[in-house]
Motif scaffolding. Structure first.
Motif, short mmCIF file in Angstrom:
data_model
loop_
_atom_site.label_atom_id
_atom_site.label_comp_id
_atom_site.label_asym_id
_atom_site.label_seq_id
_atom_site.Cartn_x
_atom_site.Cartn_y
_atom_site.Cartn_z
N THR A 1 0.87 -1.18 0.00
CA THR A 1 0.00 0.00 0.00
C THR A 1 0.90 1.23 0.00
O THR A 1 1.80 1.35 0.84
CB THR A 1 -0.91 0.03 1.24
OG1 THR A 1 -1.78 -1.12 1.21
CG2 THR A 1 -1.75 1.30 1.26
N THR A 2 0.68 2.13 -0.95
CA THR A 2 1.50 3.34 -1.07
C THR A 2 0.65 4.56 -0.75
O THR A 2 -0.47 4.70 -1.26
CB THR A 2 2.09 3.47 -2.48
OG1 THR A 2 2.89 2.33 -2.76
CG2 THR A 2 2.96 4.72 -2.58
N ILE A 3 1.19 5.42 0.11
CA ILE A 3 0.49 6.65 0.50
C ILE A 3 1.38 7.84 0.17
O ILE A 3 2.57 7.85 0.51
CB ILE A 3 0.18 6.67 2.01
CG1 ILE A 3 -0.43 5.35 2.46
CG2 ILE A 3 -0.74 7.84 2.36
CD1 ILE A 3 -0.51 5.22 3.97
N ASP A 4 0.81 8.85 -0.48
CA ASP A 4 1.53 10.09 -0.74
C ASP A 4 1.21 11.09 0.37
O ASP A 4 0.02 11.39 0.61
CB ASP A 4 1.14 10.68 -2.10
CG ASP A 4 1.67 9.83 -3.26
OD1 ASP A 4 2.87 9.51 -3.24
OD2 ASP A 4 0.88 9.50 -4.16
N ALA B 1 9.58 5.18 4.44
CA ALA B 1 9.11 6.55 4.31
C ALA B 1 10.21 7.38 3.65
O ALA B 1 11.31 7.48 4.18
CB ALA B 1 8.75 7.13 5.67
N ASP B 2 9.91 7.95 2.49
CA ASP B 2 10.89 8.72 1.72
C ASP B 2 10.67 10.22 1.92
O ASP B 2 9.64 10.75 1.50
CB ASP B 2 10.78 8.36 0.23
CG ASP B 2 11.93 8.89 -0.60
OD1 ASP B 2 12.38 10.01 -0.32
OD2 ASP B 2 12.38 8.18 -1.52
N THR C 1 10.43 12.21 -1.68
CA THR C 1 9.22 12.09 -2.51
C THR C 1 7.93 12.21 -1.70
O THR C 1 6.87 12.46 -2.27
CB THR C 1 9.22 10.73 -3.24
OG1 THR C 1 9.16 9.67 -2.26
CG2 THR C 1 10.47 10.57 -4.08
N LYS D 1 6.62 9.68 -0.19
CA LYS D 1 5.89 8.41 -0.35
C LYS D 1 6.13 7.50 0.85
O LYS D 1 7.27 7.34 1.29
CB LYS D 1 6.32 7.70 -1.63
CG LYS D 1 5.80 8.37 -2.90
CD LYS D 1 6.10 7.53 -4.12
CE LYS D 1 5.57 8.19 -5.37
NZ LYS D 1 4.10 8.31 -5.37
N VAL D 2 5.07 6.91 1.36
CA VAL D 2 5.15 5.92 2.43
C VAL D 2 4.67 4.59 1.84
O VAL D 2 3.55 4.50 1.33
CB VAL D 2 4.29 6.31 3.64
CG1 VAL D 2 4.34 5.22 4.70
CG2 VAL D 2 4.75 7.65 4.21
N LYS D 3 5.52 3.56 1.90
CA LYS D 3 5.16 2.24 1.37
C LYS D 3 5.02 1.25 2.52
O LYS D 3 5.91 1.15 3.37
CB LYS D 3 6.21 1.76 0.38
CG LYS D 3 6.24 2.56 -0.92
CD LYS D 3 7.20 1.94 -1.93
CE LYS D 3 7.17 2.70 -3.25
NZ LYS D 3 8.08 2.10 -4.25
N LYS E 1 -1.97 2.15 7.53
CA LYS E 1 -2.38 3.27 6.66
C LYS E 1 -3.22 4.28 7.45
O LYS E 1 -3.01 5.50 7.35
CB LYS E 1 -3.19 2.74 5.47
CG LYS E 1 -3.69 3.84 4.54
CD LYS E 1 -4.58 3.27 3.45
CE LYS E 1 -5.16 4.40 2.59
NZ LYS E 1 -6.12 3.90 1.57
#
Length: 229
Positions: free
Chosen positions: A19-22, A53-54, A57, A59-61, A74
């Protein structure tokens, strides 16, 4: 071909468990937590997960074979984001010291009571606020009100003009502009400037009066001469 299909199937299976969260990049530190405590707590959630967690970007994967675990993490990340929305209040560089120093103690306490945190942007052009939308709105009003009455302007002073700033005691030019314009005026000896603090229109009027007093203008002439001891 069979091997290729098997690899493709494994990749699809792996991706289906991600699951990817921006999120705003500024919120990533809150998601990671002090010393990685927060993100590590996510990794031990439910059936276990890998969480990345980047900060570049935003982005949290979240990887976990368990859908419920991914959903729980999430929701926790989204809650952190909701509590760490970002707001900005523009500020002059000269006013930063007032906000962070003794004059700003009361407004900082009020902002803290609201539950909002703030710091100064890297380029010293704004205050960066973190909190819920409501907290940011309330804190912004408090900080804007403080800044509005704490603008700072400086008037350069020649060394030989320093004594006349205080001439007359309570009737000196510094006392006069404070009384007439409702500002604070202080001589900063180390910088050889008079620093005037207050509302923008008032400090503009006060600095103009100090300039006229020292240099003349608007129908006023100044004559300087030495008086023998």
């Amino acid at each position: 071909e069979r091997a290729k299909n098997l690899v493709s199937k494994k990749i699809d299976e792996f991706n289906s468990n991600i699951t990817t969260i921006d999120v705003p990049a500024e919120v990533i530190p809150a998601i990671i937590g002090k010393g990685g405590a927060k993100i590590n707590s996510f990794r031990s959630e439910g059936a276990g997960a890998e969480v990345e967690a980047d900060s570049t970007t935003g982005k949290v994967k979240i990887y976990s074979h368990d859908a419920a675990t991914r959903e729980t993490i999430k929701s926790a990340v989204e809650q952190i984001v909701a509590e760490n929305h970002i707001g900005h209040v523009s500020i002059e560089k000269t006013t930063i010291g007032l906000v962070l120093g003794e004059p700003g103690k009361e407004v900082r306490e009020k902002v803290a009571q609201i539950g909002c945190n703030f710091n100064v942007s890297d380029d010293d052009s704004k205050l960066v606020l973190k909190g819920t939308d409501e907290q940011i709105a309330q804190a912004s009003e408090l900080l804007k009100a403080f800044i509005a009455v704490n603008h700072i302007a400086e008037v350069d002073i020649e060394p030989e003009d320093e004594p006349i700033l205080f001439s007359g005691g309570s009737n000196s030019i510094l006392s006069k502009v404070e009384s007439d314009h409702g500002v604070k005026a202080n001589f900063r000896k180390g910088k050889n400037v008079v620093q005037v603090r207050g509302e923008l229109e008032k400090i503009n009027a006060a600095t103009a009066e100090i300039e006229r007093f020292l240099k003349g203008g608007d129908g006023m002439e100044v004559c300087k001469f030495n008086v023998p001891d």
